[in-house]
Every structure is written in C-alpha cells, then in structure tokens.
Design a protein around this motif. Structure first.
Motif, PDB file in Angstrom:
ATOM      1  N   PHE A 630      51.109  61.116   9.551  1.00 17.25           N
ATOM      2  CA  PHE A 630      51.778  62.147   9.768  1.00 17.25           C
ATOM      3  C   PHE A 630      53.103  62.406   9.318  1.00 17.25           C
ATOM      4  N   VAL A 631      53.773  61.304   8.896  1.00 18.47           N
ATOM      5  CA  VAL A 631      54.973  61.497   7.925  1.00 18.47           C
ATOM      6  C   VAL A 631      54.985  62.367   6.861  1.00 18.47           C
ATOM      7  N   LEU A 632      53.666  61.836   6.111  1.00 18.81           N
ATOM      8  CA  LEU A 632      53.594  62.748   5.108  1.00 18.81           C
ATOM      9  C   LEU A 632      53.282  64.000   5.138  1.00 18.81           C
ATOM     10  N   ALA A 633      52.365  64.265   6.215  1.00 15.60           N
ATOM     11  CA  ALA A 633      52.172  65.769   6.668  1.00 15.60           C
ATOM     12  C   ALA A 633      53.479  66.574   6.805  1.00 15.60           C
ATOM     13  N   TYR A 634      54.455  66.008   7.571  1.00 15.62           N
ATOM     14  CA  TYR A 634      55.538  66.702   7.964  1.00 15.62           C
ATOM     15  C   TYR A 634      56.578  66.803   6.720  1.00 15.62           C
ATOM     16  N   PHE A 635      56.637  65.785   5.828  1.00 15.20           N
ATOM     17  CA  PHE A 635      57.649  65.854   4.918  1.00 15.20           C
ATOM     18  C   PHE A 635      56.881  66.740   3.484  1.00 15.20           C
ATOM     19  N   GLY A 636      55.698  66.416   3.333  1.00 15.13           N
ATOM     20  CA  GLY A 636      54.962  66.755   2.166  1.00 15.13           C
ATOM     21  C   GLY A 636      55.098  68.149   2.022  1.00 15.13           C
ATOM     22  N   LEU A 637      54.702  68.441   0.469  1.00 16.11           N
ATOM     23  CA  LEU A 637      54.605  70.005   0.292  1.00 16.11           C
ATOM     24  C   LEU A 637      53.121  70.181  -0.346  1.00 16.11           C
ATOM     25  N   GLY A 638      52.460  71.143  -0.149  1.00 16.62           N
ATOM     26  CA  GLY A 638      51.184  71.567  -1.061  1.00 16.62           C
ATOM     27  C   GLY A 638      50.452  70.418  -0.897  1.00 16.62           C
ATOM     28  N   PRO A 639      50.024  69.986  -1.920  1.00 10.84           N
ATOM     29  CA  PRO A 639      48.833  68.878  -2.185  1.00 10.84           C
ATOM     30  C   PRO A 639      49.166  67.508  -1.467  1.00 10.84           C
ATOM     31  N   ILE A 640      50.356  67.386  -1.278  1.00  7.22           N
ATOM     32  CA  ILE A 640      50.598  65.936  -0.352  1.00  7.22           C
ATOM     33  C   ILE A 640      50.442  66.275   0.970  1.00  7.22           C
ATOM     34  N   LYS A 641      50.702  67.359   1.440  1.00  2.62           N
ATOM     35  CA  LYS A 641      50.449  67.713   2.746  1.00  2.62           C
ATOM     36  C   LYS A 641      48.813  67.778   3.144  1.00  2.62           C
ATOM     37  N   GLY A 642      48.233  68.235   2.106  1.00  2.00           N
ATOM     38  CA  GLY A 642      46.605  68.251   1.987  1.00  2.00           C
ATOM     39  C   GLY A 642      46.269  66.802   2.138  1.00  2.00           C
ATOM     40  N   PHE A 643      46.662  65.981   1.284  1.00  2.36           N
ATOM     41  CA  PHE A 643      46.341  64.548   1.382  1.00  2.36           C
ATOM     42  C   PHE A 643      46.538  64.030   2.689  1.00  2.36           C
ATOM     43  N   ALA A 644      47.768  64.211   3.481  1.00  3.24           N
ATOM     44  CA  ALA A 644      47.843  63.612   4.589  1.00  3.24           C
ATOM     45  C   ALA A 644      46.939  64.105   5.538  1.00  3.24           C
ATOM     46  N   VAL A 645      46.748  65.596   5.527  1.00  3.77           N
ATOM     47  CA  VAL A 645      45.539  66.114   6.323  1.00  3.77           C
ATOM     48  C   VAL A 645      44.313  65.375   6.260  1.00  3.77           C
ATOM     49  N   VAL A 646      43.773  65.114   4.942  1.00  2.00           N
ATOM     50  CA  VAL A 646      42.399  64.393   4.573  1.00  2.00           C
ATOM     51  C   VAL A 646      42.502  63.062   5.292  1.00  2.00           C
ATOM     52  N   LEU A 647      43.599  61.999   5.132  1.00  3.28           N
ATOM     53  CA  LEU A 647      43.707  61.104   5.743  1.00  3.28           C
ATOM     54  C   LEU A 647      43.835  60.798   7.180  1.00  3.28           C
ATOM     55  N   ILE A 648      44.244  61.755   7.968  1.00  6.80           N
ATOM     56  CA  ILE A 648      44.364  61.748   9.303  1.00  6.80           C
ATOM     57  C   ILE A 648      42.906  62.044   9.914  1.00  6.80           C
ATOM     58  N   ILE A 649      42.129  63.043   9.217  1.00 11.06           N
ATOM     59  CA  ILE A 649      40.786  63.519   9.736  1.00 11.06           C
ATOM     60  C   ILE A 649      40.016  62.467   9.274  1.00 11.06           C
ATOM     61  N   GLY A 650      40.025  61.742   8.154  1.00 17.77           N
ATOM     62  CA  GLY A 650      39.582  60.628   7.778  1.00 17.77           C
ATOM     63  C   GLY A 650      39.221  59.472   8.611  1.00 17.77           C
ATOM     64  N   VAL A 651      40.691  59.050   9.191  1.00 16.86           N
ATOM     65  CA  VAL A 651      40.767  57.941  10.168  1.00 16.86           C
ATOM     66  C   VAL A 651      40.016  58.029  11.346  1.00 16.86           C
ATOM     67  N   LEU A 652      40.493  59.281  11.968  1.00 15.76           N
ATOM     68  CA  LEU A 652      39.746  59.667  13.126  1.00 15.76           C
ATOM     69  C   LEU A 652      38.397  59.781  13.188  1.00 15.76           C
ATOM     70  N   SER A 653      37.814  60.417  11.978  1.00 20.60           N
ATOM     71  CA  SER A 653      36.303  60.444  11.830  1.00 20.60           C
ATOM     72  C   SER A 653      35.576  58.896  11.746  1.00 20.60           C
ATOM     73  N   SER A 654      36.535  57.908  11.107  1.00 20.34           N
ATOM     74  CA  SER A 654      35.867  56.560  10.868  1.00 20.34           C
ATOM     75  C   SER A 654      35.899  55.770  12.033  1.00 20.34           C
ATOM     76  N   LEU A 655      36.985  56.145  13.043  1.00 16.08           N
ATOM     77  CA  LEU A 655      37.119  55.329  14.214  1.00 16.08           C
ATOM     78  C   LEU A 655      35.827  55.700  15.108  1.00 16.08           C
ATOM     79  N   PHE A 656      35.369  56.918  15.180  1.00 20.46           N
ATOM     80  CA  PHE A 656      34.299  57.672  15.965  1.00 20.46           C
ATOM     81  C   PHE A 656      32.990  56.951  15.555  1.00 20.46           C
TER      82      PHE A 656
END
Length: 1024
Positions: A630-656
C-alpha cells in the motif's frame, strides 16, 4: 472448516467471472486479426520502405473504424463494442510492448499569472520565482509553495489587490479579502484547471490511434502520467500532449443556403464518375461492416466482406451520399448539413478534402464534425451518428471570436423547461464582439453560432435576439454533468495552464519483444520449479498446493484485467514473486500439520489443528506485506504503482486459494476414509529434533552484521551509488550498434567530446552490441529543442565510432534497422527530486506502519524494535552491496524506482519471516512459563526453521530464474531481491529475535505453567 458453503459460493462466482474476463479476448482477437488482414491487403503493393509505417496506419484506421461497432453479445444481457472489450483486458506496458511514456507537469505558475492578469508587481514575481525553485526539491503542490513564498517576501503588501484586476474574480475577491482566502480561491481554480486539463488530454489521446492508452492523474503533485503503447511518432505525441485547448466561435452555413446542398449533390456525382472502375489503390478507408452472424447473433468477423478501396458502382446513393446522409428536411436543425456514422467520418473527410471537390463549395466554408453523437429526433436517445457542420471563416481565415474573452460560465437547469442551460459572461471586448456577432445572426433569420473546442463542434445554438450585455445562454440536449463540463470548458477557454514534459521514456518494440520472451521464460521455469519441489517435499499435500497455486495465477490475471492494470516488467516481477511467496501459507500449514502428526494425532485432527494454529502467523505475515505494498502504491509512479497493485492482488488471492480453497480441497478428499500424505520418504523427518542454541550465537551474528554494514557505509561515503536518471535527472538511451565492433571506453570518449566535455556513463547491455548511455548533458535546459540537442550530440558520438555513415532519422527511430536508439528516457530535475523524496517517505512510512502493527499484535514494544531493527539491517546490507559492487559486477546496479520497489519488497518479505518466528515465540512463552527466556526462544526458533528455509528456497527458485533469464532491464531488481531474501531470512533469526530478547526482562513463572522439561522434550521431538 466452518463456512464451506460460503467458500464454495465465492469460488464458483470468482471462477465464472474470471472465465468471462478471459473469454472477452476471443472476439477482440478476431477484430485484430481482421485489422491485420486489412492492413496487409492495402499495403502489399507498397515499397518495403513505406510498408511498415503504412501497415501500422492502416491497422489503426481499421481498429478506429471498429471501435464503436458491436462485436460481441451476451444474449438478453449486454452487447459489447470493440473498445469496451479492449478496455477490460490486461494491457501491456511500454517495456513489454514498446511505445512512449511521459509525465506532464501542469504549469500553474503561468496559470496564477493569468489569474492576476499578467501583473508586473515585483513582489508577486519574486514569489512566483521562489515557488518555481522550491518545486524542484519539495513535495508540496505549486499553490502551497507560492503561498509560502509570498509570506516570505510580501512585507506589508496584501495579495488581494493583485487579483482584483481579473473581472472573473471580482465577485470572490475584493481589497479586504485576506491572503488565506485568496490562496484558497486560487487553489480551487487551480484544481479545476488541472482536472480539466487531465480530462481534455484523455479525450485527445483517444484520437492518437493508440490501443489501450493509460492516463492517470496525481492530484497531490499536479502531474499527469501518460503511457502510449505502440506510438511510433514521438514528436507528434509531444506536440499533441502539450497543446492548450482551443475554443472558438463561428458563424455557420445552413443546408438551405444557396449552393450548399447542390454542391453536395454535384460532389457526389463527380466522385462517382472519377472513382468508378479506378485502377489505383486510393487512400480511402472503406470497410464493409455487414457481418454474417452465428446462431446467437454474434458477428463472425472472419466473414467480413471485401475491404476494397475502390467505389462500388452498384451503390445507388453514390460514394459520398452512401456514407453521408444530408439533412434535407432540416429536422436536426438547419445548421446541420448532414450526419454519418463514427467509422465513416474519416472516409467522408478524405472525399471532401479533394481539391476538385473543395472547389464546389464556398471558399470560406470549413467542415467540422460534432464532438458527441446526435440524438434521435423522436426518441431523444443517443445514436451512432455524428453531425457535420459548415463553419464560415472570417476574411482572415480565423473564427469570429475565441474563448479568450469568456470570463465566467455556469450550468443550471431552466426552471420552466428543466432543460440544462449554460450561462456565459464575456469581458468588455468580448461583449462588444459577441453583441455584433449575435446581432448579425439574429437579423440573418436567427442563424446559429457554432461553439468549437479543439476543432469539434460542442454546440450550435440558434440566436433569437441580439445579446449586447456580454451575457448569453446556451441550451441543448445536455445532462447536468455535460452542462457542467461545457461550462468549465467555456469558463477557462484556451487553457492558461500549459503542460510541460518533465519525464519521458521511449521503448522500441524489439526491446519489448525480448522482455516478453525473457520474462515468460522466467515465469514458466520458476513456476515449474516450485511445483516440482512441493510434490517432492510434501507428496499429496504438494498436489493440493499446486492446484491452489494454479487457481491463484488464474485469479490474479483475471483480476488484473478487470482492474485495468497495465502490466510492466516490475509487474511481472511481482507475479513471479507472488508465485514464490504463495507457497508460504501452504508451508506454514503443512509444517504445522506434520508437527501435529508427529504429536500422535489422527490425520483429521492434525489437519484441523494445523490449519487453526497457522492462521495467526499467516495473517500477520500477509498483512505486513500488504502494508508495504500500500505504501508503494501511494508513493510510487507508473510501473512501481503497477507492481504494488500486482503484489496486493497476489497476496489477497494467495490467502483465498491457499488457506480457504486448500482447506476445502483437503476436507473433500479426506471424506470417505481416504488418506493424504504431507511428507515423502525424503522429507519425513527433515528438520526434526533440532536443538540449536540460536541466541548463544547472537554475538557472532552482531559482529558479522556490524562488519558488513560498516563496509557498506564506507563504500557509500567513498564510492557512492550508481544513480539512475530517476534520482539524478538526465537522459538515458539504449543504443544498438550494427556492423561494427565497438568498445564501451571508445564510445564513452567519443560521446564526452560530443557532450561538450560532459562524460556520460556507458555500459554494455547483455551480450549484444547494445550500450546504455546515461548523461545529464542539457538536463537543466528547459527550451523545447533541448531533447533534439542531446539526440544530435548522441548521434554525433555514435556516428564517429560506428563508421560515419549513419542517418539521423533512422538512428532516432525506436523500430528502425541498423544502428539506432532502441529506447530512451528523460527525467527532469524536478521529477528526480520528487522521486527521491517519494522513496524516502515510502521507506519511512513502511517502517512506521510495520512498527505499529507489530506493537498492536504483540502488545510489546520490544517485538516492534526487533522487527524494525532487522529491517534497517536488511536495507543497509542491500544498499551496501549495491555501493560496493557497482561497476564491478557485469550488470547494472542502478539505484532507481525499481530498486526502491525491491527494497520495500525485501522489507515485506523480511517482516513476513520475522512475524512467523515471533508468533511461535509468543505461543511458547504462553505455553512454557517456568523455563528461562532463552530456552523458550531457542525452542521456538527450532520449531520454525523448516518453514523459514523452505519458504526462502521456493522464493529463491523463482527470483533466481528471474535474475538469470529475465533480461538486463530487470537484472538489478532481481539481484536486490536475491540478496534481500537471503539477508531477510538471516536477520529474522540472528537480528530481530536477539534484539527483542536483549531488551526483554526475564520471564516470571505462572502457576498454570507446564512442566518445562516435559513440555520442551515434547516440543523438541515434534519440532517443525
């Protein structure tokens, strides 16, 4: 497991939704296949030199013509156009597809000056200058910086008198208005301007012919981030993005005016004669969109009729009137000359632009299309038809009036008709022009006046009476939102706030293809390695984890597509990392189940207790990773924000998938007295009966860690870092040199001379004859030609070492052959300082959030201290290694945005490990209360070593594959992850835990405590 029905429900729903998301790809691919066939057919007779460019143009024309066509239908539910389908699919970023990326800064300095009617007040100018300087190094928005600068230099002056000269602000600002209120009003106007600029840019970009552009607004910094995949004309894109909105008012021709309708009829006849039986291929888009449909009514795009560009003489209407319907009845208003479907407009324009056709119409007539589709006269519903207008040019070829004279506009519903009306207010000059214009229109049979924005007619109201006061009203078929948007456009007129490109990147398609290939290899090989290991180590349980992992990836890609994510190389790295980390939950659960089985429990009871006792560690570990993302998604620009979104979705999907679906699969399998193994002969007793005094080795660990950190700090002070352009500003180019063996030192020497003594950084890229050139030459030059100056100097240096026979235009083309620039990027000093500040804040906030979360979960500050100390340790070690080895290792160790993403990922991974260890320590401290603290902690570490090592191994598998196969552009990122995973695993045991222990007092015995010797003997025999 409680709630099996709920898990099954969500599993079924998510699977169906994801399948539909994937299914959308099929009709989209059919359209794109048809576009390829059309482009190939229309360019096959061209020379090889022109064919490549023409193919792209014709393909884009076809897709544009299909954008509003219905190409897929879900019976009784919804129909989809090509554009709607494309917007719901995963888009590839520039580093995977090639294209152009820019970060635009909205120039609020000029906007504030315009609000002050170009005031020459020296104090005002000094405040603007100071704010511009501060913007290069500070995070605040420009209005706040201006306010701070004004307070520093104003003395006894007030701000209000400077802005009272603006007629549009006199209702809000007078001489008594305080500075704070003036700043608030300026900020409100600035926010409106930035938002409007963003909206207008999005509309403009749609006309560039770019498939799946990505445009986003960073409101806190007044930045607009634009990604244009596949763009092959950077100069046009730069001009297109930075031009201000153009608002104009025109008199119009009517369909009943003498010679207008007859000119259309004569043009149609002349075109029919000239085009019938023509042999040559004409540059006219004629696509027959009559589809053959299947049994469900879906169009079969493979059956698209002939894409012949020659006029079919069998047509009854004629070449022009076959596409354009004349407004002969005047039902749509006399100012509308005719109307046509969206995908026919380009074709009609090409016919009307022919010199022999233009000569038939009045010389002062210029055709323009409506901005929005027209509404049906009877039903008032939107159609797919657009209106054609004939604008009457002035004697100088210009409009009757421009938007510069509109000072205020507002939208409100008419109380009598409930129709939304837009009210206008002109300045004094505008009121005179408007009065004369409306007087002439009213006297000329109540003629219409066309309001044109960026060459599109947004409204053409009929003038009933002359308007002499500068006040007027526009009525039309506006919704409240449409009226508000139009009033905003009219109020601001020609945008006073221009945009400046402060960061730019250009990536060639060949580099993108290589990145896709390398990243796909890394993804597949890493995935297969993890699958193989899980089966070899966990047997039947490993198969369950594989099913969960496949579901995980299935859901991740579906979610990314529906979310509208742009997938970049850091995003692929996030997916690869998710694969490695997704098994973590399985490992925690399976190791706990093995422990329960060694305790003598039945398989069903071991599974139940194993899952139950694992939830705490799994939740804590994943929450800390998500906090970092979430910190990355807030402060990052462009590709870094995309990386953070992938990581968030990946963690939530992994838990499920790992926790809930995995438990569901195991429970279903165990029904009916079936068995399931969680180990193999090789792994059955692995890591069992460990009895290592970990805390006893902490002094040695402190010495080793201290020595590494001191060496790293020494390197940072003496050698520094290899800063990428993200952090220091400048230009970066990847140059491929063909036909000559070139040494990096020779190229550096030639470029140093070309850059007027400014020595660039020159590095080889992979094994090809490709070099990365980084320079800050001309980085402070804000003139528009600065980029061309640097490119010319680069060309001069490369041309010198490559033989001296290069062509500049071919050299600049990212898709060119021979020696050429494959990719480039530019970061201005402002954005570089911004990125550095963002990186600093991201790291601090991540550590603060983790400290607070650990404190809340474990209720002792000692745990938070140990965890954060380990994170500082890991960060310093990775930074130290990058400082020590840059320029020594045969790949780039740049400090850039991707590196910051790697550091924060390492923080998340390290805390994941630490939390699992802390969770077991907390459990054992509550369980065995009569033993010494050191005994309890050592036992807890021994019981989690298996999980720590196995999780690290599986993650290392995929990151190592990413490092070796992922390509040069991502190797530094992967190297940081490799080092970080190893150091993070080490620090969880040898840094975090010892520090927590050293700051915690001795345990006090509790009456309810167990027999420690017996308890620990049992714990040792059942250690994970």
């Amino acid at each position: 497991m409680q709630g099996k029905g709920v898990v099954k429900f969500f599993l079924v729903v998510m699977t169906i939704v994801t399948l539909v998301q994937y299914f959308f790809i099929l009709p989209t691919q059919k359209v794109e296949k048809a576009a390829d066939e059309y482009a190939r057919a229309t360019t096959q007779n061209m020379s090889e030199e022109l064919q490549k460019t023409a193919f792209k143009m014709k393909r884009a024309e076809f897709l544009d013509s299909m954008s509003s066509e219905e190409v897929f239908k879900i019976p009784m539910l919804k129909t989809y156009t090509y554009q709607e389908l494309k917007s719901q699919q995963l888009a590839l970023g520039l580093d995977l597809k090639g294209g152009m990326s820019v970060v635009l800064q909205v120039d609020l300095r000029q906007f504030i000056r315009a609000l002050a009617n170009d005031s020459k007040d020296p104090t005002f100018e000094e405040a603007l200058n100071r704010a511009s300087q501060a913007q290069k190094t500070e995070q605040a928005d420009f209005v706040s910086l201006f306010a701070d600068a004004w307070n520093e230099v104003k003395g006894d002056k007030k701000l209000a008198p400077i802005f009272t000269r603006n007629e549009a602000l006199r209702d809000q600002i007078n001489y008594e208005t305080g500075d704070g209120e003036v700043v608030r009003i300026i900020r409100e106007k600035a926010d409106e301007t930035v938002d409007l600029t963003f909206k207008l840019l999005k509309e403009r970009i749609d006309k560039l012919g770019v498939t799946q552009p990505n445009v986003s607004l960073d409101e806190s910094r007044d930045l607009i981030i634009v990604e244009l995949p596949g763009i092959d004309n950077p100069e046009r894109a730069r001009t297109f993005l930075q031009a201000a909105a153009k608002l104009e008012f025109y008199n119009v021709f009517r369909i009943v005016d003498p010679g207008v309708q007859s000119a259309f009829l004569e043009a149609n006849q002349r075109l029919a004669q000239s085009m019938q039986g023509a042999d040559e291929t004409r540059e006219i888009l004629r696509v027959d969109t009559t589809f053959v449909t299947d049994s469900l009514g879906n169009p079969l795009l493979d059956q698209i009729a002939s894409i012949d560009t020659v006029y079919n003489s069998a047509s009854q209407a004629g070449p022009l009137l076959d596409a354009l319907t004349l407004n002969t009845t005047g039902a749509q208003g006399l100012a509308v000359l005719g109307f046509a479907k969206k995908n026919q407009r380009r074709y009609i324009d090409s016919l009307l632009a022919r010199p022999d056709i233009q000569s038939l119409f009045p010389r002062d007539l210029e055709f323009r299309w409506s901005k929005d589709p027209m509404k049906d006269f009877e039903t008032n519903e939107l159609t797919d038809n657009y209106e054609l207008y004939g604008l009457r040019l002035g004697r100088d070829g210009k409009p009757a009036m421009t938007g510069d004279h509109v000072v205020d506009a507002s939208a409100n519903p008419d109380p009598q008709t409930n129709e939304v009306a837009v009210s206008l207010k002109m300045d004094n000059t505008g009121a005179k022009i408007w009065g004369q214009l409306t007087t002439e229109a009213a006297q000329d049979n109540n003629r219409e006046i066309a309001i044109v924005l960026d060459d599109e007619v947004v409204s053409a109201p009929r003038v009933i009476n002359p308007i002499l006061t500068g006040d007027s009203q526009i009525t039309g078929s506006f919704s409240i939102q449409e009226g508000k948007d139009l009033s905003n456009i009219l109020q601001i007129g020609k945008l006073p706030a221009e945009t400046e490109i402060i960061q730019e990147a250009l990536v060639g398609p060949s580099l993108g293809e290589e990145n896709i290939r390398n990243s796909t290899i890394a993804l597949v090989v890493g995935f297969l390695l993890v699958l193989g290991f899980m089966i070899l180590y966990y047997g039947g349980g490993g198969i369950v984890s594989i099913i969960a992992l496949i579901l995980n990836i299935f859901f991740i890609f579906g979610a990314l597509a529906s979310y509208g994510t742009v997938l970049t190389l850091p995003g692929i790295a996030g997916i690869v990392l998710t694969i490695g980390m997704a098994v973590d939950a399985n490992v925690i659960i399976y190791e706990r189940i093995r422990e329960e089985l060694r305790d003598g429990k039945s398989l069903l009871m071991a599974v139940s207790d194993g899952f139950m006792n694992s939830y705490s560690a799994i939740i804590d570990a994943n929450v800390t990773t998500i906090l970092t993302a979430f910190v990355l998604a807030y402060f990052g620009l462009g590709p870094i924000k995309g990386f953070a979104v992938v990581l968030i979705i990946g963690v939530l999907s992994s838990l499920f998938t790992a926790v809930l679906v995995g438990r569901l699969l195991i429970d279903q399998w165990l029904r009916g007295d079936r068995t399931l193994t969680f180990s193999t002969g090789m792994s059955k007793n692995a890591f069992a009966n460990l009895d290592i005094d970990w805390l006893g080795k902490r002094k040695t660990a402190y010495i080793v860690s201290g020595a590494i950190i001191l060496a790293g700090l020494g390197a940072m002070l003496t050698r520094g870092f290899e800063l990428g352009v993200d952090f220091k500003g400048g230009y970066s180019y990847n140059v491929t040199i063909e036909g000559a063996e070139v040494d990096a030192a020779d190229l550096r020497s030639a470029l140093t001379a070309a850059f007027e003594g400014n020595e660039p950084i020159v590095k080889s890229v992979d094994t090809r004859n490709t070099f990365n050139v980084v320079t800050d030459y001309q980085v402070d030059n804000t003139e528009p030609e600065a980029d061309d100056i640097v490119m010319a100097a680069l060309f001069k240096g490369v041309n010198q070492v490559a033989g001296g026979n290069l062509d500049l235009e071919q050299f600049k083309a990212p898709d060119g052959n021979g020696t050429h620039v494959e990719s480039s990027s530019k970061v201005g000093p402002t954005i570089a300082d911004d990125i550095k500040s963002s990186a600093f804040y991201a790291a601090i906030f991540a550590l603060l959030l983790i400290f607070l979360y650990i404190f809340i979960r474990f209720s002792k500050w000692q745990y938070s201290l140990g965890a954060v100390a380990a994170l500082f340790h890991d960060t310093l070690v990775v930074l130290g290694i990058f400082s020590i080895f840059h320029g020594i290792l045969p790949f780039s160790l740049e400090i850039d945005q991707a590196f910051i993403a790697a550091i924060l990922t390492v923080i998340g991974y390290s805390i994941n490990d630490t939390v699992v260890v802390f969770d077991r320590i907390r459990e054992f401290l509550n369980q065995y209360t009569k033993s010494s603290k050191e005994e309890v902690i050592n036992r807890a570490i021994n019981s989690t070593v298996s999980r720590t090592i196995i999780t690290s191994l599986t993650t290392l598998f995929v990151v190592a594959i990413l490092f070796f196969f992922g390509g040069a552009s991502i190797r530094g990122f992967a190297f940081a992850l490799l080092i970080g995973i190893l150091v993070g695993t080490y620090s969880s045991i040898f840094v975090a835990t010892p520090i927590m222990s050293d700051f915690t007092g001795e345990l006090k015995a509790k009456a309810a405590g167990k027999d420690d010797k017996k308890g620990f003997s049992k714990a040792a025999s059942s250690a994970q």
